[in-house]
Design a protein around this motif. Structure first.
Motif, PDB file in Angstrom:
ATOM      1  N   VAL A   8     -27.563  -6.048 -23.773  1.00 21.73           N
ATOM      2  CA  VAL A   8     -26.774  -6.700 -22.726  1.00 21.73           C
ATOM      3  C   VAL A   8     -27.353  -8.083 -22.459  1.00 21.73           C
ATOM      4  CG1 VAL A   8     -25.987  -4.569 -21.642  1.00 21.73           C
ATOM      5  CG2 VAL A   8     -28.108  -5.629 -20.857  1.00 21.73           C
ATOM      6  N   CYS A   9     -26.493  -8.992 -22.041  1.00 22.81           N
ATOM      7  CA  CYS A   9     -26.940 -10.339 -21.686  1.00 22.81           C
ATOM      8  C   CYS A   9     -27.938 -10.246 -20.545  1.00 22.81           C
ATOM      9  CB  CYS A   9     -25.759 -11.196 -21.217  1.00 22.81           C
ATOM     10  SG  CYS A   9     -24.512 -11.513 -22.479  1.00 22.81           S
ATOM     11  N   ALA A  10     -28.928 -11.107 -20.579  1.00 19.25           N
ATOM     12  CA  ALA A  10     -29.923 -11.160 -19.517  1.00 19.25           C
ATOM     13  C   ALA A  10     -29.288 -11.726 -18.251  1.00 19.25           C
ATOM     14  CB  ALA A  10     -31.090 -12.037 -19.943  1.00 19.25           C
ATOM     15  N   GLY A  11     -29.857 -11.399 -17.101  1.00 15.04           N
ATOM     16  CA  GLY A  11     -29.379 -11.965 -15.852  1.00 15.04           C
ATOM     17  C   GLY A  11     -29.430 -13.483 -15.898  1.00 15.04           C
ATOM     18  N   GLY A  12     -28.411 -14.127 -15.359  1.00 10.90           N
ATOM     19  CA  GLY A  12     -28.340 -15.581 -15.361  1.00 10.90           C
ATOM     20  C   GLY A  12     -27.633 -16.148 -16.572  1.00 10.90           C
ATOM     21  N   SER A  13     -27.354 -15.298 -17.568  1.00 12.44           N
ATOM     22  CA  SER A  13     -26.610 -15.725 -18.745  1.00 12.44           C
ATOM     23  C   SER A  13     -25.405 -14.816 -18.907  1.00 12.44           C
ATOM     24  CB  SER A  13     -27.490 -15.682 -20.002  1.00 12.44           C
ATOM     25  OG  SER A  13     -27.816 -14.348 -20.341  1.00 12.44           O
ATOM     26  N   PHE A  14     -24.474 -15.245 -19.738  1.00 16.71           N
ATOM     27  CA  PHE A  14     -23.281 -14.445 -19.962  1.00 16.71           C
ATOM     28  C   PHE A  14     -22.665 -14.803 -21.300  1.00 16.71           C
ATOM     29  CE2 PHE A  14     -21.757 -18.371 -18.247  1.00 16.71           C
ATOM     30  CZ  PHE A  14     -20.501 -18.577 -18.784  1.00 16.71           C
ATOM     31  N   CYS A  66     -26.982 -14.166 -25.684  1.00 14.08           N
ATOM     32  CA  CYS A  66     -25.991 -14.821 -24.833  1.00 14.08           C
ATOM     33  C   CYS A  66     -26.520 -16.197 -24.433  1.00 14.08           C
ATOM     34  CB  CYS A  66     -25.717 -13.973 -23.595  1.00 14.08           C
ATOM     35  SG  CYS A  66     -25.197 -12.284 -24.011  1.00 14.08           S
ATOM     36  N   GLY A  67     -25.820 -17.237 -24.821  1.00  9.80           N
ATOM     37  CA  GLY A  67     -26.307 -18.586 -24.614  1.00  9.80           C
ATOM     38  C   GLY A  67     -25.644 -19.334 -23.484  1.00  9.80           C
ATOM     39  N   ASP A  68     -24.612 -18.763 -22.882  1.00 14.31           N
ATOM     40  CA  ASP A  68     -23.967 -19.428 -21.756  1.00 14.31           C
ATOM     41  C   ASP A  68     -24.783 -19.143 -20.498  1.00 14.31           C
ATOM     42  OD1 ASP A  68     -21.782 -20.376 -23.296  1.00 14.31           O
ATOM     43  OD2 ASP A  68     -20.841 -18.406 -23.170  1.00 14.31           O
ATOM     44  N   VAL A  69     -25.071 -20.195 -19.742  1.00 14.45           N
ATOM     45  CA  VAL A  69     -25.913 -20.069 -18.553  1.00 14.45           C
ATOM     46  C   VAL A  69     -25.083 -20.398 -17.316  1.00 14.45           C
ATOM     47  CG1 VAL A  69     -27.979 -20.961 -17.402  1.00 14.45           C
ATOM     48  CG2 VAL A  69     -27.958 -20.685 -19.870  1.00 14.45           C
ATOM     49  N   CYS A  70     -25.277 -19.643 -16.272  1.00 17.39           N
ATOM     50  CA  CYS A  70     -24.550 -19.872 -15.027  1.00 17.39           C
ATOM     51  C   CYS A  70     -24.916 -21.226 -14.426  1.00 17.39           C
ATOM     52  CB  CYS A  70     -24.862 -18.773 -14.012  1.00 17.39           C
ATOM     53  SG  CYS A  70     -24.324 -17.142 -14.539  1.00 17.39           S
ATOM     54  N   ALA A  71     -23.921 -21.908 -13.909  1.00 13.91           N
ATOM     55  CA  ALA A  71     -24.110 -23.201 -13.261  1.00 13.91           C
ATOM     56  C   ALA A  71     -24.748 -22.996 -11.884  1.00 13.91           C
ATOM     57  CB  ALA A  71     -22.761 -23.895 -13.105  1.00 13.91           C
ATOM     58  N   PRO A  72     -25.364 -24.048 -11.326  1.00 18.04           N
ATOM     59  CA  PRO A  72     -25.892 -23.941  -9.961  1.00 18.04           C
ATOM     60  C   PRO A  72     -24.781 -23.515  -8.995  1.00 18.04           C
ATOM     61  CG  PRO A  72     -26.699 -25.935 -11.002  1.00 18.04           C
ATOM     62  CD  PRO A  72     -25.661 -25.354 -11.929  1.00 18.04           C
ATOM     63  N   GLY A  73     -25.134 -22.652  -8.042  1.00 17.23           N
ATOM     64  CA  GLY A  73     -24.159 -22.132  -7.089  1.00 17.23           C
ATOM     65  C   GLY A  73     -23.481 -20.860  -7.571  1.00 17.23           C
ATOM     66  N   TYR A 116     -24.082 -17.034 -10.131  1.00 21.98           N
ATOM     67  CA  TYR A 116     -25.075 -16.091 -10.644  1.00 21.98           C
ATOM     68  C   TYR A 116     -24.406 -15.096 -11.576  1.00 21.98           C
ATOM     69  CZ  TYR A 116     -23.240 -12.390  -7.682  1.00 21.98           C
ATOM     70  OH  TYR A 116     -22.419 -11.442  -7.121  1.00 21.98           O
ATOM     71  N   SER A 117     -25.221 -14.411 -12.361  1.00 21.87           N
ATOM     72  CA  SER A 117     -24.736 -13.373 -13.265  1.00 21.87           C
ATOM     73  C   SER A 117     -25.796 -12.290 -13.371  1.00 21.87           C
ATOM     74  CB  SER A 117     -24.463 -13.974 -14.650  1.00 21.87           C
ATOM     75  OG  SER A 117     -24.116 -12.971 -15.568  1.00 21.87           O
ATOM     76  N   ALA A 125     -29.176 -18.503 -12.680  1.00 23.42           N
ATOM     77  CA  ALA A 125     -29.656 -17.505 -11.706  1.00 23.42           C
ATOM     78  C   ALA A 125     -29.075 -16.119 -11.983  1.00 23.42           C
ATOM     79  CB  ALA A 125     -29.302 -17.939 -10.295  1.00 23.42           C
ATOM     80  N   SER A 126     -29.911 -15.100 -11.775  1.00 25.78           N
ATOM     81  CA  SER A 126     -29.448 -13.720 -11.880  1.00 25.78           C
ATOM     82  C   SER A 126     -29.072 -13.161 -10.515  1.00 25.78           C
ATOM     83  CB  SER A 126     -30.525 -12.842 -12.520  1.00 25.78           C
ATOM     84  OG  SER A 126     -31.712 -12.879 -11.750  1.00 25.78           O
ATOM     85  N   ALA A 127     -29.380 -13.891  -9.448  1.00 26.78           N
ATOM     86  CA  ALA A 127     -29.030 -13.492  -8.088  1.00 26.78           C
ATOM     87  C   ALA A 127     -29.061 -14.738  -7.208  1.00 26.78           C
ATOM     88  CB  ALA A 127     -30.018 -12.457  -7.555  1.00 26.78           C
ATOM     89  N   CYS A 128     -28.412 -14.661  -6.077  1.00 25.98           N
ATOM     90  CA  CYS A 128     -28.417 -15.765  -5.119  1.00 25.98           C
ATOM     91  C   CYS A 128     -29.510 -15.518  -4.087  1.00 25.98           C
ATOM     92  CB  CYS A 128     -27.058 -15.871  -4.425  1.00 25.98           C
ATOM     93  SG  CYS A 128     -25.713 -16.189  -5.590  1.00 25.98           S
TER      94      CYS A 128
END
Length: 140
Positions: free
Chosen positions: A46-52, A62-69, A71-72, A92-95
């Motif tokens: 599974v993709c790591a937290g903060g990526s998708f 998984c190389g896509d990373v969540c933008a600021p503001g 989470y994943s 980020a994997s959490a806010c």
């Protein structure tokens, strides 16, 4: 139909859910939010937290990373906006919660906004509404 190489093993990005899958028909693609860099796998990572990832059959991490503001959590195929009163940096994997007496910017990328003296924090009926400052009522 799946993807199997000359050896009959499932290729990277694919997996054989039954032990010893030996034909392309037995191989299944890794779903969005997961990947498999190795051949002959029985499951996908599974993709790591903060990526998708939105891709199917992904062989690389998984190389896509969540933008600021945003989470994943682990294994997600998209990022979610941080709720009101929280913020995040990129990947980020959490806010994180805002400190007491502050609230987050509308972009949810930082906290630190405070209300002037004589005003208090007011939120709408929905928890996702953007907090705002409002004049305090008499006696408050």
């Amino acid at each position: 139909a799946g993807s199997a190489g000359c050896s009959g093993q499932c290729q990277p990005g694919w997996y054989g859910p039954s032990s010893g899958a030996t034909s392309a028909q037995e191989c299944l693609a890794c779903q969005p939010g997961s990947y498999m860099p190795l051949a002959a796998a029985s499951a996908c990572y599974v993709c790591a937290g903060g990526s998708f990832s939105t891709a199917t059959g992904l062989a690389a991490a998984c190389g896509d990373v969540c933008a600021p503001g945003m989470y994943s959590d682990v294994g997600m195929s998209t990022c979610l906006s941080c709720p009101a009163g929280t913020f995040s940096g990129g990947g980020a994997s959490a806010c994180q919660s805002c400190a007491a007496g502050t609230f987050s910017s509308i972009s949810r990328t930082s906290c630190g906004q405070t209300c002037p003296v004589g005003q208090g924090l007011s939120t709408g009926p929905d928890a996702s509404d953007q907090p705002a400052c409002a004049v305090c009522g008499a006696g408050t």
